[in-house]
Design an enzyme around this catalytic site. Structure first.
Site, PDB file in Angstrom:
ATOM      1  N   ARG A   1       1.752 -11.476   5.546  1.00  0.00           N
ATOM      2  CA  ARG A   1       3.033 -12.204   5.949  1.00  0.00           C
ATOM      3  C   ARG A   1       3.924 -11.252   6.901  1.00  0.00           C
ATOM      4  O   ARG A   1       4.861 -11.449   7.132  1.00  0.00           O
ATOM      5  CB  ARG A   1       3.530 -10.272   4.377  1.00  0.00           C
TER       6      ARG A   1
ATOM      7  N   PRO B   1       0.691  -0.784  -0.621  1.00  0.00           N
ATOM      8  CA  PRO B   1      -0.157  -0.051   0.204  1.00  0.00           C
ATOM      9  C   PRO B   1       0.898   1.455   0.223  1.00  0.00           C
ATOM     10  O   PRO B   1       1.898   1.132   0.846  1.00  0.00           O
ATOM     11  CB  PRO B   1      -0.657  -0.037   0.898  1.00  0.00           C
ATOM     12  N   GLU B   2       0.352   2.284  -1.005  1.00  0.00           N
ATOM     13  CA  GLU B   2       0.901   3.715  -0.631  1.00  0.00           C
ATOM     14  C   GLU B   2       0.088   4.215  -0.192  1.00  0.00           C
ATOM     15  O   GLU B   2      -0.613   3.854   0.014  1.00  0.00           O
ATOM     16  CB  GLU B   2       1.437   4.107  -2.273  1.00  0.00           C
TER      17      GLU B   2
END
Ligand SMILES: [Zn+2]
Length: 275
Positions: free
Chosen positions: A112, A2-3
């Site tokens: 993750r 995500p940015e």
């Protein structure tokens, strides 16, 4: 990963659903996610009784303002926050669970396990944010600022755009989109950009990040925002993920190369390295 636009969408979701909620108790199932000065024990001891007052965002970081502590949190690759009834089964990827007094949980889920929640005392927050060494966000950069930052950097412009100390919030997807819009090759040495190219990068950064925020971010692969909603900026992508497809401007096939160890998508005709 995500940015800025995707993290902003998460922030808005949290603001809508969780502001004003009080924590009753906490379960930490994967301790490495939580970074508190006194370790997980301090986190588990201090969170009960805290009410969420506000959620800010700086670059790709979320700032949670609780009654007398704050979190600096990063989603990294695939982290997300879920607001769901406490009676719902807990899956294997939910690592930090805040049981709220309203019968719901705020769960941090991360396949993750790369995301982090850094808890600090409120009075330590300003210093902790400074220690992140983040540059301004795209909406706040100027051509003079970026020119100054590029002058002494010989590495490829793509790598500089990913450097959070230069511009905060841009990652791999939007760096490719900005360079495509500005017609700058990702490997162009940063200190060799023309004034016109720097201006084009500044303009494209503001426009593209602004549009992506409005669209709720980009959804690729499995990534969805905190509340299972999909952003829809992916339909506007011109370069990222379009290798082998024709450039919208000239029809040349978009190529993908590795720059600064990241896959980089560009049009070999519109974006050429120059002296
Ligand atoms: Zn082209």
């Amino acid at each position: 990963m995500p940015e800025l636009p995707e993290v902003e969408t998460v922030r808005r979701g949290l603001e809508n659903l969780v502001i004003g909620k009080e924590v009753a108790s906490v379960t930490v199932l994967w301790e490495n996610i939580v970074q508190a000065f006194g370790g997980v024990t301090e986190f588990v001891n201090r969170m009960p009784g805290q009410t969420l007052l506000a959620v800010d965002r700086i670059g790709k970081f979320l700032i949670f303002h609780w009654t007398d502590v704050a979190w600096i949190a990063h989603l990294r690759m695939e982290g997300k926050y879920l607001y769901m009834p406490s009676t719902d089964p807990v899956d294997a990827y939910s690592h930090v669970i805040l049981h709220l007094t309203d019968g719901y949980d705020l769960r941090y889920r991360d396949v993750r396990k790369f995301g982090r929640i850094h808890m600090v005392d409120k009075h330590q927050l300003d210093q902790a944010v400074k220690d992140l060494h983040l540059g301004p966000e795209p909406k706040d950069i100027t051509t003079a600022y970026l020119t100054d930052k590029l002058t002494h950097r010989k590495r490829p412009i793509k790598g500089v755009l990913l450097d959070q100390s230069v511009i905060a919030g841009i990652g791999n997807i939007y760096a490719d989109e900005v360079l495509y819009a500005a017609k700058v090759h990702p490997e162009q040495p940063a200190n060799s950009l023309t004034d016109q190219e720097i201006q084009a990068i500044v303009d494209a950064s503001k426009a593209i990040i602004g549009q992506a925020v409005e669209a709720g971010g980009t959804t690729i692969r499995s990534y969805t925002n905190a509340f299972g909603e999909n952003g829809h900026y992916q339909q506007y992508l011109q370069a990222y993920g379009r290798n082998g497809q024709p450039c919208a401007r000239c029809g040349t096939l978009i190529e993908k190369i590795s720059v600064s160890q990241r896959g980089s998508h560009f049009c070999p005709n519109c974006q050429q390295v120059h002296a």
